[in-house]
Design a protein around this motif. Structure first.
Motif, PDB file in Angstrom:
ATOM      1  N   ASP A  18       0.766  -1.068  -0.073  1.00 22.42           N
ATOM      2  CA  ASP A  18       0.205   0.332  -0.205  1.00 22.42           C
ATOM      3  C   ASP A  18       0.683   1.184   0.002  1.00 22.42           C
ATOM      4  O   ASP A  18       1.987   1.261   0.765  1.00 22.42           O
ATOM      5  N   ILE A  19       0.585   2.214  -1.146  1.00 23.24           N
ATOM      6  CA  ILE A  19       1.053   3.776  -1.042  1.00 23.24           C
ATOM      7  C   ILE A  19       1.224   4.562   0.858  1.00 23.24           C
ATOM      8  O   ILE A  19       1.949   5.162   1.129  1.00 23.24           O
ATOM      9  N   PRO A  40       5.438  -1.318   2.014  1.00 27.10           N
ATOM     10  CA  PRO A  40       5.117   0.085   1.760  1.00 27.10           C
ATOM     11  C   PRO A  40       5.636   0.545   0.666  1.00 27.10           C
ATOM     12  O   PRO A  40       6.881   0.199   0.073  1.00 27.10           O
ATOM     13  N   GLY A  41       4.301   1.139  -0.413  1.00 21.95           N
ATOM     14  CA  GLY A  41       5.052   2.013  -1.906  1.00 21.95           C
ATOM     15  C   GLY A  41       4.554   2.112  -1.969  1.00 21.95           C
ATOM     16  O   GLY A  41       3.586   1.160  -2.558  1.00 21.95           O
ATOM     17  N   ASN A  42       4.288   2.439  -3.545  1.00 21.44           N
ATOM     18  CA  ASN A  42       4.263   2.578  -5.136  1.00 21.44           C
ATOM     19  C   ASN A  42       3.713   1.656  -5.605  1.00 21.44           C
ATOM     20  O   ASN A  42       5.202   0.765  -5.949  1.00 21.44           O
ATOM     21  N   GLU A  63      -7.953   3.990 -10.798  1.00 19.04           N
ATOM     22  CA  GLU A  63      -8.870   5.771 -10.593  1.00 19.04           C
ATOM     23  C   GLU A  63      -7.985   6.367 -10.349  1.00 19.04           C
ATOM     24  O   GLU A  63      -8.743   8.026 -10.347  1.00 19.04           O
ATOM     25  N   HIS A  64      -6.968   6.579  -9.878  1.00 17.58           N
ATOM     26  CA  HIS A  64      -5.803   7.319  -9.030  1.00 17.58           C
ATOM     27  C   HIS A  64      -4.982   6.959 -10.151  1.00 17.58           C
ATOM     28  O   HIS A  64      -3.350   8.433  -8.912  1.00 17.58           O
ATOM     29  N   GLU A 114      -0.963  12.361 -10.292  1.00 22.41           N
ATOM     30  CA  GLU A 114      -0.920  10.810  -9.936  1.00 22.41           C
ATOM     31  C   GLU A 114      -1.356  10.322  -8.468  1.00 22.41           C
ATOM     32  O   GLU A 114      -0.705  11.305  -7.549  1.00 22.41           O
ATOM     33  N   ASN A 115      -1.470   9.322  -7.806  1.00 21.67           N
ATOM     34  CA  ASN A 115      -1.932   8.875  -6.575  1.00 21.67           C
ATOM     35  C   ASN A 115      -2.400   9.429  -5.973  1.00 21.67           C
ATOM     36  O   ASN A 115      -1.463   9.237  -4.159  1.00 21.67           O
TER      37      ASN A 115
END
Length: 198
Positions: A18-19, A40-42, A63-64, A114-115
């Motif tokens: 998860d980001i 953790p991370g993109n 959608e992000h 983004e994100n």
């Protein structure tokens, strides 16, 4: 994170990514047993080990991102042969949706972050033909597609006042009925899901 914990508890080896590190910290605090790794991370930047999986579950991610077609293809790269991609995203045809479809947004230009990690950051929503086409463009076979979560579940359109008054089995029954009706589910379901197989 809840699904990741449940899968680990049932004997699956799970990588939960998860980001938002606070989500993973919370999930980790609830972890009691099972093989699970919290990363953790993109998802589109982190170097995952292992690199391929039997199942990739992308819940409310697509959608992000700025280029969902490219990102869906990237998700597909993480699948083993025969593996499945399960994606959920807000339904662009939902009666309460005020966002443009992805195709309308991408043609109209506009600013995009983004994100973005919350509902306020949604700049577009997908409709069924867009989402299934992009999954197929990523080289996957669409095994299943459908709708989830009507106002009888999410409480939208002031149904939140009605929900406590009805027995839970009645709410679920009406929700199930709506999701089986072609003329209703398309407009009364808040979420879309698609399952693609490599």
């Amino acid at each position: 994170a809840t699904l990741a914990l449940l899968l680990a508890e049932k004997g699956h080896r799970v990588t939960a990514l998860d980001i938002r590190p606070e989500f993973l910290e919370y999930a980790s605090s609830r972890h009691t047993h099972g093989d699970i790794r919290f990363v953790p991370g993109n998802l589109f930047e982190v170097d995952l080990v292992p690199k391929s999986f039997d199942l990739v579950f992308a819940n409310q991610i697509i959608e992000h991102v700025l280029d969902p077609v490219q990102k869906i293809a990237r998700l597909a790269e993480h699948l083993k042969p025969g593996g499945r991609l399960v994606m959920t995203t807000p339904n662009g045809a939902y009666v309460r949706n005020g966002l443009p479809t992805y195709e309308a947004f991408s043609q109209g230009g506009g600013e995009f972050v983004e994100n973005s990690a919350d509902a306020d950051g949604h700049f577009f929503a997908f409709v069924s033909h867009e989402l299934t086409r992009y999954v197929e463009d990523a080289g996957l076979t669409v095994e299943s597609f459908g709708f989830l979560e009507t106002p009888l579940v999410n409480g939208h359109m002031k149904f939140r006042y009605l929900l406590p008054l009805l027995p839970q089995h009645v709410n679920r029954g009406i929700d199930s009925f709506i999701l089986r009706c072609p003329g209703l589910k398309q407009f009364l379901a808040h979420q879309l899901f698609v399952i693609g197989r490599k």
